[in-house]
Motif scaffolding. Sequence first.
Motif, PDB file in Angstrom:
ATOM      1  N   LEU A   1      46.762  61.123  79.449  1.00  0.00           N
ATOM      2  CA  LEU A   1      45.414  61.590  79.175  1.00  0.00           C
ATOM      3  C   LEU A   1      44.457  60.415  79.049  1.00  0.00           C
ATOM      4  O   LEU A   1      44.872  59.276  78.805  1.00  0.00           O
TER       5      LEU A   1
ATOM      6  N   GLU B   1      41.270  64.082  77.975  1.00  0.00           N
ATOM      7  CA  GLU B   1      41.373  64.927  79.160  1.00  0.00           C
ATOM      8  C   GLU B   1      42.400  64.362  80.138  1.00  0.00           C
ATOM      9  O   GLU B   1      42.647  63.150  80.178  1.00  0.00           O
ATOM     10  N   ARG B   2      42.997  65.230  80.939  1.00  0.00           N
ATOM     11  CA  ARG B   2      43.996  64.800  81.912  1.00  0.00           C
ATOM     12  C   ARG B   2      43.354  63.920  82.973  1.00  0.00           C
ATOM     13  O   ARG B   2      42.236  64.153  83.403  1.00  0.00           O
TER      14      ARG B   2
ATOM     15  N   ASP C   1      45.360  63.005  85.793  1.00  0.00           N
ATOM     16  CA  ASP C   1      46.183  63.119  87.004  1.00  0.00           C
ATOM     17  C   ASP C   1      45.830  64.344  87.832  1.00  0.00           C
ATOM     18  O   ASP C   1      46.608  64.770  88.673  1.00  0.00           O
TER      19      ASP C   1
END
Length: 288
Positions: free
Chosen positions: A278, A284-285, A287
């Motif tokens: 994250l 937040e992600r 990837d």
Amino acid sequence: MSTPAGDGAVYFGRLRAGDAISDPSWVLRRTSTGDEILGRDGRWRRSDMLARAERGELPGTLEPLGPVLPGVLVTLVQRRFHAAWRTIERQQAGEFTLRLAVPGTGSAYERLDDEARAETARFLRRAPLVASGEQGNVRTDGMWVWPETIAQQVLETGEPPEDEFFYHIRARAFLFPGEVAPSVIERARALLAMAAAPDGRVREANVPGREPPPTREERQRALSAWHAEWTAKHAPSTPFRPENHPGDPDYAANYVDVEASPEAEREYTARAREIMGLDPETGERTDL
């Protein structure tokens, strides 16, 4: 109308379909020197958007913002921008696996208005070029690879690209690197040459020359190791106050988690987020 204390400006949120007042598409303000818009980068710039919205020339509605919300929204936009660029720099260097977007639409997003179509098409048409041929251009931003024809589909129909790809575009605030490493272009071309998977998805298993991304179980083990390291580091400087927790039998073992300073908590959280894939600041992600 209420304004932020000492600011002297009047603030508005411009809401389009699906927007909430707490997260409008655009933040606008009227000052003594003219109208301004809060850009994707968190900077104020002169703009006629407010006047055009008042005249009904743009889709959506204008909602006045109270004295607190404008400051919160400015911080939110700036945090998103910095998080996006941290990830974009990693995309530029080739740190993520590549995946191919295919023509077609998703179901998670509403039909795009003219403004959103143009913004999406700009992203799709201006990212670094991978290849050009009879079927048109193919582009990449260092994470996704896509045929530029998707832009025409968006402009003509108003339907957004497939869900995961459009989520990615929005998460990057419609931003992309001006160029990517030559190795990323080579990998993108190799991806195009791959046979399509049964579900139509073509994606690298891992970044060439690197181990595959860690599994969730591996991330959890790394997180446990980081917690142990962090606890040992901060135990000598963290106050031990069992008298404040008389009914907690686990306090002695976990007192660092309970009593850690804000600085120590931020250190733990930032690294824990990185371990879990994250963004260290927003959580937040990165990837997708």
